[in-house]
Scaffold this active site. Structure first.
Site, PDB file in Angstrom:
ATOM      1  N   ASN A  10       0.861  -1.180   0.000  1.00 59.70           N
ATOM      2  CA  ASN A  10       0.000   0.000   0.000  1.00 59.70           C
ATOM      3  C   ASN A  10       0.897   1.229   0.000  1.00 59.70           C
ATOM      4  O   ASN A  10       1.484   1.567   1.015  1.00 59.70           O
ATOM      5  CB  ASN A  10      -0.897  -0.034   1.253  1.00 59.70           C
ATOM      6  CG  ASN A  10      -1.731   1.222   1.408  1.00 59.70           C
ATOM      7  OD1 ASN A  10      -1.818   2.041   0.498  1.00 59.70           O
ATOM      8  ND2 ASN A  10      -2.347   1.373   2.569  1.00 59.70           N
ATOM      9  N   LYS A  12       0.046   4.226  -0.333  1.00 58.93           N
ATOM     10  CA  LYS A  12      -0.645   5.402   0.235  1.00 58.93           C
ATOM     11  C   LYS A  12      -0.438   6.618  -0.674  1.00 58.93           C
ATOM     12  O   LYS A  12      -0.387   6.482  -1.883  1.00 58.93           O
ATOM     13  CB  LYS A  12      -0.172   5.661   1.663  1.00 58.93           C
ATOM     14  CG  LYS A  12      -0.224   4.406   2.531  1.00 58.93           C
ATOM     15  CD  LYS A  12      -0.044   4.692   3.976  1.00 58.93           C
ATOM     16  CE  LYS A  12      -0.024   3.393   4.751  1.00 58.93           C
ATOM     17  NZ  LYS A  12       0.059   3.607   6.181  1.00 58.93           N
ATOM     18  N   HIS A  96      -9.425   0.919   5.001  1.00 61.88           N
ATOM     19  CA  HIS A  96      -8.148   1.105   5.699  1.00 61.88           C
ATOM     20  C   HIS A  96      -8.377   2.027   6.901  1.00 61.88           C
ATOM     21  O   HIS A  96      -9.212   2.938   6.837  1.00 61.88           O
ATOM     22  CB  HIS A  96      -7.130   1.708   4.732  1.00 61.88           C
ATOM     23  CG  HIS A  96      -5.743   1.734   5.282  1.00 61.88           C
ATOM     24  ND1 HIS A  96      -5.320   2.691   6.174  1.00 61.88           N
ATOM     25  CD2 HIS A  96      -4.693   0.897   5.097  1.00 61.88           C
ATOM     26  CE1 HIS A  96      -4.060   2.447   6.502  1.00 61.88           C
ATOM     27  NE2 HIS A  96      -3.658   1.367   5.857  1.00 61.88           N
ATOM     28  N   GLU A  98      -6.857   4.486   7.932  1.00 58.06           N
ATOM     29  CA  GLU A  98      -6.738   5.913   7.597  1.00 58.06           C
ATOM     30  C   GLU A  98      -8.023   6.429   6.962  1.00 58.06           C
ATOM     31  O   GLU A  98      -8.422   7.568   7.181  1.00 58.06           O
ATOM     32  CB  GLU A  98      -5.515   6.138   6.686  1.00 58.06           C
ATOM     33  CG  GLU A  98      -4.222   5.989   7.477  1.00 58.06           C
ATOM     34  CD  GLU A  98      -3.037   5.478   6.681  1.00 58.06           C
ATOM     35  OE1 GLU A  98      -3.058   5.536   5.431  1.00 58.06           O
ATOM     36  OE2 GLU A  98      -2.080   4.986   7.317  1.00 58.06           O
ATOM     37  N   GLU A 168      -5.179  -5.115  10.801  1.00 54.29           N
ATOM     38  CA  GLU A 168      -4.161  -4.083  10.968  1.00 54.29           C
ATOM     39  C   GLU A 168      -4.422  -3.317  12.259  1.00 54.29           C
ATOM     40  O   GLU A 168      -5.221  -2.371  12.268  1.00 54.29           O
ATOM     41  CB  GLU A 168      -4.207  -3.103   9.796  1.00 54.29           C
ATOM     42  CG  GLU A 168      -3.953  -3.743   8.447  1.00 54.29           C
ATOM     43  CD  GLU A 168      -3.405  -2.718   7.459  1.00 54.29           C
ATOM     44  OE1 GLU A 168      -2.301  -2.957   6.961  1.00 54.29           O
ATOM     45  OE2 GLU A 168      -4.042  -1.691   7.234  1.00 54.29           O
ATOM     46  N   GLY A 174       2.469   2.220  10.643  1.00 54.02           N
ATOM     47  CA  GLY A 174       3.377   3.346  10.440  1.00 54.02           C
ATOM     48  C   GLY A 174       4.077   3.813  11.705  1.00 54.02           C
ATOM     49  O   GLY A 174       4.685   4.876  11.727  1.00 54.02           O
ATOM     50  N   SER A 214       3.553  -2.225  10.297  1.00 53.06           N
ATOM     51  CA  SER A 214       5.014  -2.212  10.403  1.00 53.06           C
ATOM     52  C   SER A 214       5.651  -3.562  10.073  1.00 53.06           C
ATOM     53  O   SER A 214       6.590  -3.991  10.751  1.00 53.06           O
ATOM     54  CB  SER A 214       5.448  -1.719  11.784  1.00 53.06           C
ATOM     55  OG  SER A 214       4.958  -0.409  12.010  1.00 53.06           O
TER      56      SER A 214
HETATM   57  C1  PEP Z   1      -0.756   0.041   6.175  1.00 52.64           C
HETATM   58  O1  PEP Z   1      -0.935   1.241   6.097  1.00 52.64           O
HETATM   59  O2  PEP Z   1      -1.576  -0.730   5.670  1.00 52.64           O
HETATM   60  C2  PEP Z   1       0.431  -0.419   6.871  1.00 52.64           C
HETATM   61  C3  PEP Z   1       0.429  -1.622   7.326  1.00 52.64           C
HETATM   62  O3  PEP Z   1       1.468   0.484   7.017  1.00 52.64           O
HETATM   63  P1  PEP Z   1       2.917   0.169   7.661  1.00 52.64           P
HETATM   64  O4  PEP Z   1       3.414  -1.107   7.068  1.00 52.64           O
HETATM   65  O5  PEP Z   1       3.746   1.353   7.271  1.00 52.64           O
HETATM   66  O6  PEP Z   1       2.706   0.062   9.135  1.00 52.64           O
END
Ligand code: PEP
Length: 251
Positions: A10, A12, A96, A98, A168, A174, A214
Site C-alpha cells: 500500500n 498510500k 483502511h 486511515e 491491521e 506506520g 510495520s
Molecule cells: C498500512 O498502512 O496498511 C500499513 C500496514 O502500514 P505500515 O506497514 O507502514 O505500518
C-alpha cells in the site's frame, strides 16, 4: 486448507510518476519466476496507469487503495470499481484505518464498497483493527467483531471465499510497533472463528487473512509463519523494492 500467500504493498499518498514506475519495475525485476506468492501493488490512483504498464503480463497484480461504491455519474473526485478494473486492477483495499479515521468511513460504507468491488470483479482487501486505547481497555475482540460483521454485511457464502481481510492494529500502522506473532495470530484465529459463524468452516478456511502493521524484512518471516496469517499488507516497507522483495521472499 492451503491458502495462497498474498503480499500487498500500500503505497498510500507517496511516489510520483517516475518513482512509482521505478518502484514497480524494481519489484517486477526482482521477483523470482518460481514464486508462488501473489503480489499486489497499490499505488495512488493517478499512477495506476503508469504502474500498470510496468506490471502487465507479469506475476505482479495491481490494486486500488479505495473506491467509490457508485456507478458512473456526478461524483466529483471519485473513482469507481469499473474504472479500477478498466485500468487493470484485480484488487482494492477497503476500509483502511486511515480511511476510517481521517475520512469518517463506517462499516456500512465499507460494506457498500465491498459489494461494489465484488460486482466489479475486484478482490476486496477489507481492513479491520483496534486502536491502542481499545487494546488497552480489552476491547480488541469486540471492535474486530463489529468491524468484520459490519463490513461484510450482506455478503453471501458463495462470494465470501474470495475476499481478503487484513488485520491491521491501528497502533502498529506506520509506528514501527508490530504486534507480536502471538498477538497477531490470536486475532487472526478469532477472525476466522467469526467467519466460520457466518459462512461455515469450509468457506472460513478459504478466506485469506493478511496482517498489516510495520511489517518489515526483519519480522516478516515469523509473522507469516503463523497458522492463520496468510499474507501481509505492507505500507512503509513497500516503498523500497528491496525491502518489499525481502518480505515476499520471507513468505
Ligand atoms: C498500512 O498502512 O496498511 C500499513 C500496514 O502500514 P505500515 O506497514 O507502514 O505500518
Amino acid at each position: 486448507m492451503t491458502r495462497r500467500t498474498l503480499i500487498a504493498g500500500n503505497w498510500k499518498m507517496n511516489t510520483r510518476r517516475d518513482s512509482a514506475a521505478a518502484l514497480a519495475k524494481g519489484v517486477v525485476d526482482g521477483l523470482s519466476d518460481s514464486t508462488d506468492v501473489e503480489v499486489v501493488l497499490c499505488p495512488p490512483s493517478v499512477y495506476l496507469a503508469a504502474v500498470e504498464e510496468c506490471v502487465v503480463g507479469t506475476h505482479v497484480a495491481l490494486g486500488g487503495q479505495n473506491l467509490c461504491a457508485e456507478g458512473d455519474g456526478a461524483f466529483t473526485g471519485e473513482v469507481n470499481a469499473a474504472m479500477l478494473t478498466d485500468i487493470g486492477c484485480g484488487y482494492v483495499i477497503l476500509g483502511h484505518s486511515e480511511r476510517r479515521q481521517l475520512f469518517g468511513e463506517t462499516d456500512a460504507d465499507v460494506s457498500k464498497k465491498l459489494h461494489a468491488a465484488l460486482a466489479g470483479n475486484l478482490i476486496p482487501i477489507v481492513c479491520v483493527g483496534e486502536t491502542q486505547q481499545q487494546r488497552e481497555t480489552g476491547e480488541t475482540e469486540q471492535v474486530v467483531r463489529e468491524q468484520v460483521k459490519g463490513s461484510l454485511a450482506g455478503l453471501d457464502e458463495a462470494r465470501a471465499a474470495g475476499i481478503v481481510i487484513a488485520y491491521e492494529p491501528v497502533w502498529a500502522i506506520g509506528t514501527g510497533l508490530t504486534a507480536t506473532p502471538e498477538q497477531a495470530e490470536a486475532v487472526h484465529a478469532f477472525i476466522r472463528k467469526l467467519l466460520a459463524e457466518d459462512f461455515g468452516e469450509d468457506v472460513a478456511g478459504q478466506i485469506r487473512l493478511q496482517y498489516g502493521g510495520s511489517v518489515k524484512p526483519a519480522n516478516a518471516k515469523e509473522l507469516l509463519g503463523q497458522e492463520n496469517i496468510d499474507g501481509a499488507l505492507v505500507g512503509g516497507a513497500s516503498l523500497k523494492a528491496e525491502d518489499f522483495l525481502q518480505i515476499i521472499a520471507a513468505a
